[in-house]
Motif scaffolding. Sequence first.
Motif, PDB file in Angstrom:
ATOM      1  N   ALA A   1      -2.572  14.027  -1.122  1.00 11.32           N
ATOM      2  CA  ALA A   1      -2.296  13.016  -1.911  1.00 11.32           C
ATOM      3  C   ALA A   1      -2.654  11.764  -1.804  1.00 11.32           C
ATOM      4  O   ALA A   1      -3.598  11.091  -2.586  1.00 11.32           O
ATOM      5  CB  ALA A   1      -0.962  12.938  -2.378  1.00 11.32           C
ATOM      6  N   ASN A   2      -2.464  11.277  -0.515  1.00 11.81           N
ATOM      7  CA  ASN A   2      -3.219   9.826  -0.078  1.00 11.81           C
ATOM      8  C   ASN A   2      -4.678   9.833   0.003  1.00 11.81           C
ATOM      9  O   ASN A   2      -5.172   8.954  -0.396  1.00 11.81           O
ATOM     10  CB  ASN A   2      -2.657   9.602   1.481  1.00 11.81           C
ATOM     11  N   ILE A   3      -5.201  10.768   0.369  1.00  8.04           N
ATOM     12  CA  ILE A   3      -6.808  10.816   0.425  1.00  8.04           C
ATOM     13  C   ILE A   3      -7.317  10.761  -1.040  1.00  8.04           C
ATOM     14  O   ILE A   3      -8.194  10.033  -1.454  1.00  8.04           O
ATOM     15  CB  ILE A   3      -6.972  12.089   1.106  1.00  8.04           C
TER      16      ILE A   3
ATOM     17  N   LEU B   1       0.945  -1.137  -0.016  1.00  7.73           N
ATOM     18  CA  LEU B   1       0.028  -0.034  -0.097  1.00  7.73           C
ATOM     19  C   LEU B   1       0.626   1.221  -0.017  1.00  7.73           C
ATOM     20  O   LEU B   1       0.505   2.336  -0.617  1.00  7.73           O
ATOM     21  CB  LEU B   1      -0.963  -0.112   1.412  1.00  7.73           C
ATOM     22  N   GLY B   2       1.943   1.109   0.681  1.00 11.70           N
ATOM     23  CA  GLY B   2       2.985   2.288   0.826  1.00 11.70           C
ATOM     24  C   GLY B   2       3.377   2.782  -0.553  1.00 11.70           C
ATOM     25  O   GLY B   2       4.089   3.977  -0.793  1.00 11.70           O
ATOM     26  N   LEU B   3       3.450   1.801  -1.615  1.00 10.79           N
ATOM     27  CA  LEU B   3       3.993   2.300  -3.081  1.00 10.79           C
ATOM     28  C   LEU B   3       2.734   3.187  -3.402  1.00 10.79           C
ATOM     29  O   LEU B   3       2.983   4.024  -4.388  1.00 10.79           O
ATOM     30  CB  LEU B   3       3.957   1.028  -3.892  1.00 10.79           C
TER      31      LEU B   3
ATOM     32  N   GLU C   1      -3.376  11.527   9.953  1.00  7.84           N
ATOM     33  CA  GLU C   1      -1.892  11.181   9.400  1.00  7.84           C
ATOM     34  C   GLU C   1      -1.668  12.747   8.746  1.00  7.84           C
ATOM     35  O   GLU C   1      -0.409  12.962   8.664  1.00  7.84           O
ATOM     36  CB  GLU C   1      -1.973  10.002   8.567  1.00  7.84           C
ATOM     37  N   ALA C   2      -2.550  13.283   8.274  1.00  7.13           N
ATOM     38  CA  ALA C   2      -2.135  14.779   7.918  1.00  7.13           C
ATOM     39  C   ALA C   2      -2.317  15.739   8.658  1.00  7.13           C
ATOM     40  O   ALA C   2      -2.181  17.274   8.428  1.00  7.13           O
ATOM     41  CB  ALA C   2      -3.211  14.986   6.382  1.00  7.13           C
TER      42      ALA C   2
ATOM     43  N   GLY D   1       3.796   6.546   3.437  1.00  9.62           N
ATOM     44  CA  GLY D   1       3.636   7.004   5.023  1.00  9.62           C
ATOM     45  C   GLY D   1       2.309   6.806   5.473  1.00  9.62           C
ATOM     46  O   GLY D   1       1.915   7.318   6.412  1.00  9.62           O
ATOM     47  N   VAL D   2       1.550   5.799   4.827  1.00  6.28           N
ATOM     48  CA  VAL D   2       0.096   5.426   5.711  1.00  6.28           C
ATOM     49  C   VAL D   2       0.585   4.610   6.642  1.00  6.28           C
ATOM     50  O   VAL D   2       1.442   3.634   6.422  1.00  6.28           O
ATOM     51  CB  VAL D   2      -0.681   4.852   4.279  1.00  6.28           C
TER      52      VAL D   2
END
Lengths: 169, 218
Positions: free
Chosen positions: B156-158, B104-106, B147-148, B110-111
């Motif tokens: 970006a992750n969201i 998932l980190g790819l 996390e943000a 940072g998740v």
Amino acid sequence: MKLLFPTLIALLLIYALIKRCDPYDAFVEGARDAVPTLLSILPNLALMLGSIAVFRAGGGFELISRLLSPVFGALGVPAELIPLLVMRPFSGSAALAVLSDVLKTYGADSFIGNAASVCVGSTETIVYTIALYCGSAGIKKTSYAIPVALISGAVGVITGIAAVKLLLG
Amino acid sequence: MRRTDIKENVSRETFSFLFVNSGAHRCIACYMMSLIITVLFAVGCLLCIVNGISPLDELISGADGAVKLCASLAGSYLIWMGLMNVAKRAGLVEKLARLIRKPLGLLMPGVSGAAAPITMNLAANFFGLGNAATPFGIDAMRELKREAHGSESATANICMFLALNASAIELLPTNVLAIRFSLGAADAYSIVLPTLISSIFAAVAAIIASKAFASIIK
């Protein structure tokens, strides 16, 4: 498939009991957290579904379909699918109702029927989902989430129609 | 100042809200959802009035629908959130998260805490359990926001998480199959393979597009 999830749930409860971590108490604690979340998504849903209802009642989706038909035509999307595709990002139940109409009108095994089914299956009610998720997490700026979602939807629809042409004739 | 300069300045000022600029706090394009709602409502009102329909009645009945939807979501929400907590206390969520963090980190660097609800959300979607996917999705969004550091704009992750949700990878599109069965399709299942293929293309497009947007905005 019908048995998979009930079995997993039963195994989970048994495992938790063996590990002595009080599954009953843990369940109640988790479910309690769900209550404020449910209440917090209600305002988002009310505004979202309310404005969609107003837009739909006034015939807005038909209007967009007509305005966008040259764009869809240029992408090789059959005109019969346009109302369905315009509705799809906003409302899942409305899109399923339109799909059912399309299948009745053109036949469930026709090219249009198959293409409509694939388009609904490979896309998501994404504007609604983003509104719900961002609203409940208190995220006010959606940044580029909606354009990306629409690009992904467009790719799903175009490849879906191509796949139906190739695989189902 | 020459006249054309003034004109250019004015038009740039007037339309500055349309330009997506990570530094600008007041750009309307950032508030995309408000924009969509406002357009839907305002245009919808106008069309309703032209067609002799009362927009207020529609608005209220739509909101009634929200209450009904919330009530119908409530049962599965309570059950899945409860079970999730059982799994959390039994240490299973941590195990799952550790397993999935690397791949998932790819996609989402940072998740950490959000890894488990994200996985559960995508898995529930994959198996066609839409009602179960929603609570996990909301949980995942809250973790991602934490996390943000509680930022109110989508990171970006969201955006990547929402993009993955948009591509709707499903083993069996159960709703569509149910309609096809009820309307007497000769081969209701024929659409499963093309649906899966196009979903995968949509997912790849979603991943590429969100990475591209993320690098542009950065």
